[in-house]
Design a protein around this motif. Structure first.
Motif, PDB file in Angstrom:
ATOM      1  N   LEU A  48      45.460 -13.257   2.651  1.00 25.37           N
ATOM      2  CA  LEU A  48      45.407 -13.580   1.384  1.00 25.37           C
ATOM      3  C   LEU A  48      43.815 -13.683   0.762  1.00 25.37           C
ATOM      4  O   LEU A  48      43.523 -13.156  -0.300  1.00 25.37           O
ATOM      5  N   PHE A  52      42.205 -11.571  -2.222  1.00 22.50           N
ATOM      6  CA  PHE A  52      41.722 -12.114  -3.504  1.00 22.50           C
ATOM      7  C   PHE A  52      40.228 -11.630  -3.674  1.00 22.50           C
ATOM      8  O   PHE A  52      39.674 -11.501  -4.816  1.00 22.50           O
ATOM      9  N   LEU A  70      55.633 -19.120  -4.130  1.00 16.64           N
ATOM     10  CA  LEU A  70      54.369 -19.184  -4.787  1.00 16.64           C
ATOM     11  C   LEU A  70      53.341 -20.242  -4.586  1.00 16.64           C
ATOM     12  O   LEU A  70      52.144 -20.076  -4.810  1.00 16.64           O
ATOM     13  N   PHE A  73      49.833 -19.407  -3.335  1.00 11.20           N
ATOM     14  CA  PHE A  73      48.814 -18.874  -4.190  1.00 11.20           C
ATOM     15  C   PHE A  73      48.191 -20.126  -4.923  1.00 11.20           C
ATOM     16  O   PHE A  73      47.399 -19.655  -6.052  1.00 11.20           O
ATOM     17  N   ARG A  76      44.667 -20.055  -7.005  1.00  8.17           N
ATOM     18  CA  ARG A  76      44.300 -18.698  -7.092  1.00  8.17           C
ATOM     19  C   ARG A  76      44.919 -18.299  -8.325  1.00  8.17           C
ATOM     20  O   ARG A  76      46.277 -18.588  -8.726  1.00  8.17           O
ATOM     21  N   ILE A  78      46.797 -15.062 -10.020  1.00  5.72           N
ATOM     22  CA  ILE A  78      47.672 -14.058  -9.798  1.00  5.72           C
ATOM     23  C   ILE A  78      47.829 -13.419 -11.224  1.00  5.72           C
ATOM     24  O   ILE A  78      47.994 -13.826 -11.966  1.00  5.72           O
TER      25      ILE A  78
END
Length: 106
Positions: A48, A52, A70, A73, A76, A78
């Motif tokens: 990941l 990113f 989720l 993430f 970050r 998305i």
């Protein structure tokens, strides 16, 4: 002399990830009825980080929103997180995994 324009307008390319089987493993459909815990796949967090760094990242899962992992993430950005409401239900057809599991098309 026209300037060539990138289709992404200077942004990184979009990468749309699925969750189950790519980033995490939810186990068999039958086991999820009793145990909703998923396991993050080995090296998924490193993967990941690479994603990113190189892409704009989005998530599209055929699962229900409340079952999407989720939290992987957090911290970050998305682009979007789509669940089964953004997929096409093929009802009354069902998955080969289980006669109880609905079949969706992304």
């Amino acid at each position: 002399n026209e300037e060539e324009i990138s289709p992404t307008n200077g942004m990184k390319p979009l990468l749309i990830l699925d969750l189950n089987g790519v980033i995490c493993d939810r186990g068999t459909y039958a086991s999820r009825r009793h145990d909703r815990n998923s396991v993050t796949r080995p090296y998924a967090l490193d993967f990941l980080s690479w994603c990113f760094a190189n892409f704009e990242v989005a998530v599209w899962s055929c699962g229900k929103r409340e079952n999407m992992e989720l939290e992987l993430f957090q911290g970050r950005t998305i682009v979007f997180a789509w669940d089964q409401t953004r997929s096409t239900s093929l009802w009354p057809r069902c998955s080969a995994v289980s006669a109880d599991k609905p079949l969706f098309l992304k």
